[in-house]
Write a protein that holds these residues in place. Structure first.
Motif, PDB file in Angstrom:
ATOM      1  N   ILE A   1      40.505  42.511  38.556  1.00 37.53           N
ATOM      2  CA  ILE A   1      40.393  43.910  38.982  1.00 37.53           C
ATOM      3  C   ILE A   1      39.122  44.542  38.436  1.00 37.53           C
ATOM      4  N   SER A   2      38.792  44.297  37.171  1.00 42.33           N
ATOM      5  CA  SER A   2      37.588  44.908  36.598  1.00 42.33           C
ATOM      6  C   SER A   2      36.335  44.443  37.336  1.00 42.33           C
ATOM      7  N   THR A   3      36.250  43.162  37.638  1.00 43.22           N
ATOM      8  CA  THR A   3      35.096  42.633  38.369  1.00 43.22           C
ATOM      9  C   THR A   3      34.993  43.254  39.761  1.00 43.22           C
ATOM     10  N   CYS A   4      36.125  43.344  40.445  1.00 42.77           N
ATOM     11  CA  CYS A   4      36.127  43.906  41.795  1.00 42.77           C
ATOM     12  C   CYS A   4      35.738  45.383  41.798  1.00 42.77           C
TER      13      CYS A   4
ATOM     14  N   ASP B   1      42.943  57.703  46.635  1.00 44.80           N
ATOM     15  CA  ASP B   1      42.735  57.007  47.904  1.00 44.80           C
ATOM     16  C   ASP B   1      43.357  55.614  47.919  1.00 44.80           C
ATOM     17  N   VAL B   2      43.309  54.947  46.773  1.00 42.72           N
ATOM     18  CA  VAL B   2      43.800  53.574  46.693  1.00 42.72           C
ATOM     19  C   VAL B   2      44.472  53.349  45.349  1.00 42.72           C
ATOM     20  N   VAL B   3      45.628  52.701  45.396  1.00 45.81           N
ATOM     21  CA  VAL B   3      46.263  52.196  44.181  1.00 45.81           C
ATOM     22  C   VAL B   3      46.026  50.687  44.166  1.00 45.81           C
ATOM     23  N   VAL B   4      45.408  50.205  43.103  1.00 45.85           N
ATOM     24  CA  VAL B   4      45.080  48.781  42.997  1.00 45.85           C
ATOM     25  C   VAL B   4      45.929  48.171  41.880  1.00 45.85           C
ATOM     26  N   LEU B   5      46.705  47.158  42.250  1.00 50.15           N
ATOM     27  CA  LEU B   5      47.554  46.474  41.285  1.00 50.15           C
ATOM     28  C   LEU B   5      47.229  44.987  41.257  1.00 50.15           C
ATOM     29  N   GLY B   6      47.406  44.396  40.106  1.00 49.93           N
ATOM     30  CA  GLY B   6      47.328  42.944  40.023  1.00 49.93           C
ATOM     31  C   GLY B   6      48.696  42.357  40.330  1.00 49.93           C
ATOM     32  N   ALA B   7      48.856  41.094  40.056  1.00 52.09           N
ATOM     33  CA  ALA B   7      50.146  40.425  40.269  1.00 52.09           C
ATOM     34  C   ALA B   7      50.274  39.296  39.261  1.00 52.09           C
ATOM     35  N   ASP B   8      51.412  39.239  38.643  1.00 58.47           N
ATOM     36  CA  ASP B   8      51.716  38.090  37.799  1.00 58.47           C
ATOM     37  C   ASP B   8      52.589  37.100  38.541  1.00 58.47           C
ATOM     38  N   ARG B   9      53.222  37.586  39.605  1.00 54.30           N
ATOM     39  CA  ARG B   9      54.080  36.726  40.421  1.00 54.30           C
ATOM     40  C   ARG B   9      54.301  37.414  41.763  1.00 54.30           C
ATOM     41  N   ILE B  10      54.273  36.642  42.841  1.00 51.29           N
ATOM     42  CA  ILE B  10      54.556  37.159  44.180  1.00 51.29           C
ATOM     43  C   ILE B  10      55.675  36.318  44.766  1.00 51.29           C
TER      44      ILE B  10
ATOM     45  N   VAL C   1      48.016  51.001  49.092  1.00 53.88           N
ATOM     46  CA  VAL C   1      48.426  50.252  47.905  1.00 53.88           C
ATOM     47  C   VAL C   1      48.113  48.793  48.167  1.00 53.88           C
ATOM     48  N   VAL C   2      47.200  48.228  47.385  1.00 58.37           N
ATOM     49  CA  VAL C   2      46.785  46.845  47.614  1.00 58.37           C
ATOM     50  C   VAL C   2      46.972  46.014  46.350  1.00 58.37           C
ATOM     51  N   ILE C   3      47.255  44.746  46.574  1.00 58.59           N
ATOM     52  CA  ILE C   3      47.413  43.779  45.502  1.00 58.59           C
ATOM     53  C   ILE C   3      46.177  42.896  45.460  1.00 58.59           C
ATOM     54  N   LEU C   4      45.552  42.789  44.304  1.00 58.71           N
ATOM     55  CA  LEU C   4      44.446  41.856  44.106  1.00 58.71           C
ATOM     56  C   LEU C   4      44.989  40.644  43.365  1.00 58.71           C
ATOM     57  N   SER C   5      44.979  39.500  44.019  1.00 60.18           N
ATOM     58  CA  SER C   5      45.632  38.351  43.405  1.00 60.18           C
ATOM     59  C   SER C   5      45.130  37.028  43.955  1.00 60.18           C
ATOM     60  N   GLU C   6      45.090  36.027  43.095  1.00 60.87           N
ATOM     61  CA  GLU C   6      44.875  34.662  43.549  1.00 60.87           C
ATOM     62  C   GLU C   6      46.137  34.188  44.260  1.00 60.87           C
ATOM     63  N   THR C   7      45.970  33.305  45.219  1.00 61.79           N
ATOM     64  CA  THR C   7      47.134  32.787  45.936  1.00 61.79           C
ATOM     65  C   THR C   7      48.033  31.954  45.034  1.00 61.79           C
ATOM     66  N   GLU C   8      47.527  31.505  43.903  1.00 62.19           N
ATOM     67  CA  GLU C   8      48.357  30.712  43.004  1.00 62.19           C
ATOM     68  C   GLU C   8      49.444  31.540  42.327  1.00 62.19           C
ATOM     69  N   LYS C   9      49.389  32.882  42.474  1.00 58.25           N
ATOM     70  CA  LYS C   9      50.446  33.725  41.920  1.00 58.25           C
ATOM     71  C   LYS C   9      51.721  33.690  42.779  1.00 58.25           C
ATOM     72  N   ILE C  10      51.641  33.072  43.943  1.00 56.53           N
ATOM     73  CA  ILE C  10      52.791  33.018  44.840  1.00 56.53           C
ATOM     74  C   ILE C  10      53.810  32.018  44.297  1.00 56.53           C
ATOM     75  N   ALA C  11      55.064  32.443  44.206  1.00 53.85           N
ATOM     76  CA  ALA C  11      56.124  31.610  43.642  1.00 53.85           C
ATOM     77  C   ALA C  11      56.792  30.765  44.716  1.00 53.85           C
ATOM     78  N   CYS C  12      57.523  29.775  44.271  1.00 56.29           N
ATOM     79  CA  CYS C  12      58.307  28.970  45.201  1.00 56.29           C
ATOM     80  C   CYS C  12      59.470  29.805  45.729  1.00 56.29           C
ATOM     81  N   PRO C  13      60.128  29.380  46.806  1.00 58.77           N
ATOM     82  CA  PRO C  13      61.230  30.171  47.373  1.00 58.77           C
ATOM     83  C   PRO C  13      62.314  30.486  46.350  1.00 58.77           C
ATOM     84  N   GLY C  14      62.889  31.679  46.474  1.00 57.02           N
ATOM     85  CA  GLY C  14      63.945  32.118  45.559  1.00 57.02           C
ATOM     86  C   GLY C  14      63.947  33.628  45.461  1.00 57.02           C
TER      87      GLY C  14
END
Length: 527
Positions: A320-323, A383-392, A420-433
């Motif tokens: 987020i800081s870099t972006c 105008d924008v809420v920017v959040l990270g993600a630890d898990r999706i 409201v946008v999430i800034l995240s690597e795709t690796e934060k996506i969890a397996c089904p559940g």
């Protein structure tokens, strides 16, 4: 008692699911001196009388999970609770049949660390055994064995090695694993991306320290078991860590299956992991480009006369800081950045300081810090809420720093047109559940108490009550301090997921989640 019956030949087997908990201690905080407690079962129990075993008990129908069973049994059989122990390892469950007593056992192994008195725990003196045991002894984990002379319950070593893979790794690899896993578990400042990178480094160091003269199926099973524990070290960050680890395993497996000498296999594995780590460095740049494009198309262009955009965020994320810095430099508008302080570790203050240092001479970026309690004021006209993600989750719900959901709810009330946008690597996506199955990370309440000490009236009373609670049973406690780090933001409140692969939708996330689930089954299911 949770049980059922199954026929094995002419004999009906009774099925039992149990939680088996190993209690560890690290004298002088030194992994080399690690000891594990084994309890001598009494003559009053129904099976395996007078044998050494972990703290064990059946998973009851009203237990929320095997982990809940483990905590209940530890408290019943030793009087210890989470004020005196902390979760250390989650072992891979397994099943075996003991025909001699007509049982089919499903073992759910867990490892816990005994806290010293200096940490607020009861220490070894706090272990008060009940009628199920005659006593307990401490052992070097590597000395535990299946011999009749040792006197353990069936499959004792199998259960132990599932929470202590060091048993099979050898001294050098075992040390690399123990040290790396502890560092990963205790790091509460780094974000999920940094922790995932650290997890890959643990696996790389482990492989480099293992015996390179024999790279066979047993070697590969030991690597996968260690990888399982790495992926489980931080459940709240587990999605990013697991995704990075299965990608590493995929690379290692490709080389493992090649017709090469064992040392050459290991050399190429290390080289491949290094390439993976190098490729990760460009991830933030790609997220940054997607984010800038999103702001340009969805915030700036619809309002052509707009010369200033307001962004609200919290916690500290290097992504987020870099972006944000690049957005301020490249969009041709001034950036009004509002940051919540993010207690108890005040990561928002850290984020603000990084931005101020990097842009100290720029007039395009202003930073305003807000208390967490004033988030509605901070969200006003944003105008924008920017959040990270630890898990999706597979459904697109996002687990992030506590405060994320109230921020979004405040925004919907005071700035309903904001994105409201999430800034995240795709690796934060969890397996089904479902999100309900995801374990909330509950952290040391001392982090909160330290923040109050010296400046909050009455904090001494709370500290005294917490201290007194250490010597009372759970049901008699009067004061609790909750220090939960993460919470879920439902997908319906989010406008987009900004990733290194572009702007993603919930459908994209669901597809990736299925792939991760398939990879986890492939590497871990048969361990």
């Amino acid at each position: 008692m949770a049980s059922s019956n199954v026929t094995n030949g002419n004999r009906e087997l009774k099925k039992r699911s149990v939680a088996g908990s190993f209690l560890f201690k690290f004298p002088n905080n030194n992994e080399k001196q690690t000891q594990v407690a084994l309890f001598r079962r009494s003559g009053k129990v129904s099976t395996y009388q007078h044998k050494l075993a972990p703290i064990s008990g059946s998973v009851e129908e009203d237990d929320a999970s095997p982990y809940a069973t483990a905590l209940r049994e530890i408290n019943e059989e030793t009087t210890l609770d989470l004020s005196s122990i902390e979760p250390l390892r989650v072992g891979k469950p397994y099943t075996f049949i003991d025909e001699s007593i007509g049982r089919e056992w499903t073992i759910n192994p867990f490892g816990f660390r005994l806290k010293e008195k200096s940490e607020g725990g009861k220490g070894e003196e706090g272990i008060v055994i009940d009628w199920e045991h005659d006593g307990f002894e401490w052992f070097n984990p590597l000395d535990v064995n299946e011999s009749d002379e040792f006197g353990g319950v069936p499959k004792l070593v199998n259960s132990l090695r599932r929470v202590w893979p060091e048993y099979d790794l050898g001294p050098k690899a075992g040390k690399a694993f123990t040290t790396g896993l502890r560092r990963l578990r205790d790091d509460h400042e780094s974000g999920a991306r940094q922790l995932a990178e650290g997890a890959v480094l643990i696996l790389k160091n482990l492989i480099s320290e293992m015996n390179s003269e024999v790279v066979d199926d047993a070697w590969w099973a030991n690597v996968r078991m260690a990888a399982w524990h790495i992926s489980k070290a931080r459940e709240s960050m587990g999605a990013a860590i697991t995704s990075a680890i299965v990608k590493t395993l995929d690379r290692v497996e490709t080389i493992f299956n090649q017709d090469l000498s064992p040392p050459e296999k290991v050399r190429q594995m290390i080289e491949s992991i290094d390439k993976q780590l190098t490729q990760r460095k460009s991830t933030t740049d790609r997220i940054r480009d997607t984010f800038i494009d999103y702001l340009r198309q969805n915030v700036i262009q619809p309002r052509e006369s707009k010369k200033r955009i307001s962004v609200l965020t919290l916690s500290s994320s290097s992504t987020i800081s870099t972006c944000l810095l690049q957005a301020a430099a490249n969009l041709g508008v001034s950036l009004d950045l509002r940051v919540l302080e993010s207690r108890p570790l005040y990561e928002g203050v850290t984020l603000a300081s990084k931005l101020v240092e990097a842009e100290s001479k720029s007039s395009e970026l202003t930073v305003t810090l807000y208390t967490d309690a004033s988030m509605a004021l901070a969200a006003n006209a944003v105008d924008v809420v920017v959040l990270g993600a630890d898990r999706i989750s597979a459904a697109g719900d996002v687990s992030n720093k506590v405060g994320s959901l109230p921020v979004v709810l405040s925004q919907r009330h005071v700035a309903p047109d904001a994105k409201v946008v999430i800034l995240s690597e795709t690796e934060k996506i969890a397996c089904p559940g479902s999100t309900e199955k995801h374990v909330a990370e509950e952290n040391n309440p001392e982090e909160l108490v330290r923040a109050w000490t010296g400046s909050v009236k009455g904090v001494g009373v709370i500290e005294g009550a917490l201290s007194d609670a250490q010597s009372t049973s759970t049901r008699d406690k009067k004061v609790y301090v909750k220090n939960t780090y993460f919470e879920w933001v439902p997908a319906r409140f989010l406008d987009g997921y900004v990733t290194e692969e572009g702007l993603w939708s919930v459908q994209d996330i669901t597809k990736r989640s299925s792939w991760i689930g398939d990879e986890m089954d492939r590497f871990f299911k048969n361990l």
